[in-house]
Design a protein around this motif. Sequence first.
Motif, mmCIF file in Angstrom:
data_model
loop_
_atom_site.group_PDB
_atom_site.id
_atom_site.type_symbol
_atom_site.label_atom_id
_atom_site.label_comp_id
_atom_site.label_asym_id
_atom_site.label_seq_id
_atom_site.Cartn_x
_atom_site.Cartn_y
_atom_site.Cartn_z
ATOM 1 N N TYR A 123 0.849 -1.183 0.000
ATOM 2 C CA TYR A 123 0.000 0.000 0.000
ATOM 3 C C TYR A 123 0.884 1.232 0.000
ATOM 4 C CZ TYR A 123 1.019 -0.097 5.019
ATOM 5 O OH TYR A 123 1.662 -0.132 6.232
ATOM 6 N N VAL A 124 0.286 2.370 -0.259
ATOM 7 C CA VAL A 124 1.029 3.619 -0.406
ATOM 8 C C VAL A 124 0.545 4.618 0.632
ATOM 9 C CG1 VAL A 124 1.450 5.570 -1.974
ATOM 10 C CG2 VAL A 124 1.324 3.242 -2.891
ATOM 11 N N ILE A 125 1.483 5.366 1.178
ATOM 12 C CA ILE A 125 1.146 6.525 2.010
ATOM 13 C C ILE A 125 1.596 7.755 1.234
ATOM 14 C CG2 ILE A 125 1.575 7.764 4.158
ATOM 15 C CD1 ILE A 125 2.147 5.037 5.473
ATOM 16 N N LYS A 126 0.652 8.625 0.926
ATOM 17 C CA LYS A 126 0.941 9.844 0.177
ATOM 18 C C LYS A 126 0.605 11.032 1.061
ATOM 19 C CE LYS A 126 0.062 12.337 -4.084
ATOM 20 N NZ LYS A 126 1.450 12.637 -4.299
ATOM 21 N N ILE A 127 1.567 11.912 1.216
ATOM 22 C CA ILE A 127 1.360 13.117 2.015
ATOM 23 C C ILE A 127 1.325 14.301 1.046
ATOM 24 C CG2 ILE A 127 2.203 14.551 3.898
ATOM 25 C CD1 ILE A 127 3.687 11.889 4.816
ATOM 26 N N ILE A 128 0.232 15.037 1.102
ATOM 27 C CA ILE A 128 0.062 16.199 0.228
ATOM 28 C C ILE A 128 0.323 17.456 1.047
ATOM 29 C CG2 ILE A 128 -1.562 17.518 -1.174
ATOM 30 C CD1 ILE A 128 -3.027 14.904 -1.744
ATOM 31 N N LYS A 129 1.178 18.298 0.487
ATOM 32 C CA LYS A 129 1.462 19.589 1.131
ATOM 33 C C LYS A 129 0.407 20.595 0.707
ATOM 34 C CE LYS A 129 6.373 18.737 0.526
ATOM 35 N NZ LYS A 129 7.557 19.205 -0.180
ATOM 36 N N GLY A 130 -0.332 21.079 1.694
ATOM 37 C CA GLY A 130 -1.320 22.120 1.411
ATOM 38 C C GLY A 130 -0.606 23.456 1.330
ATOM 39 N N ILE A 131 -0.460 23.981 0.152
ATOM 40 C CA ILE A 131 0.225 25.248 -0.056
ATOM 41 C C ILE A 131 -0.690 26.389 0.406
ATOM 42 C CG2 ILE A 131 1.316 26.756 -1.765
ATOM 43 C CD1 ILE A 131 2.750 24.116 -1.593
ATOM 44 N N GLY A 132 -0.165 27.252 1.255
ATOM 45 C CA GLY A 132 -0.894 28.438 1.656
ATOM 46 C C GLY A 132 -2.082 28.208 2.567
ATOM 47 N N VAL A 133 -2.166 27.030 3.180
ATOM 48 C CA VAL A 133 -3.279 26.807 4.122
ATOM 49 C C VAL A 133 -2.805 26.999 5.535
ATOM 50 C CG1 VAL A 133 -4.720 25.331 2.721
ATOM 51 C CG2 VAL A 133 -2.904 24.304 4.049
#
Length: 133
Positions: A123-133
């Motif tokens: 399985y995959v763990i993906k971390i998304i960077k919320g720009i400007g939040v």
Amino acid sequence: MSESNQHQKLVNIIIEHISNIVGAERTCFIESDVADGHPLPQLTPEGFRPDVMYQYENVLFIGEAKTIDDVVKTHSLMQYESYIKKCSLFTGKATLIIAVPWMEYATVYNITHQIKKRYPGDYVIKIIKGIGV
């Protein structure tokens, strides 16, 4: 920006990410805990409800949005473990997506990859960077 607005923005980033992968015709299978017309995600066996969930055929996405104040709280750590465990047990393609403010990326990466060592699987763990939040 208030924490609830920030959280909502991060949840929307997750929904958009999943929608882009599964395509418009399958977005009806997206569940979310925000007032957007989607049904609520199911609880995990440990009793946690992710912000976003998509399960159709052999594909599972679990999405969780965390604001700066929530990233390392005990409740969040328990959620990460519950969602990682669910992904590890899923037969098919599973992905955990966590959206956080960009400055929390490294912290969440380190935490989730330590937990992942206890739950082997494909399985995959993906971390998304919320720009400007």
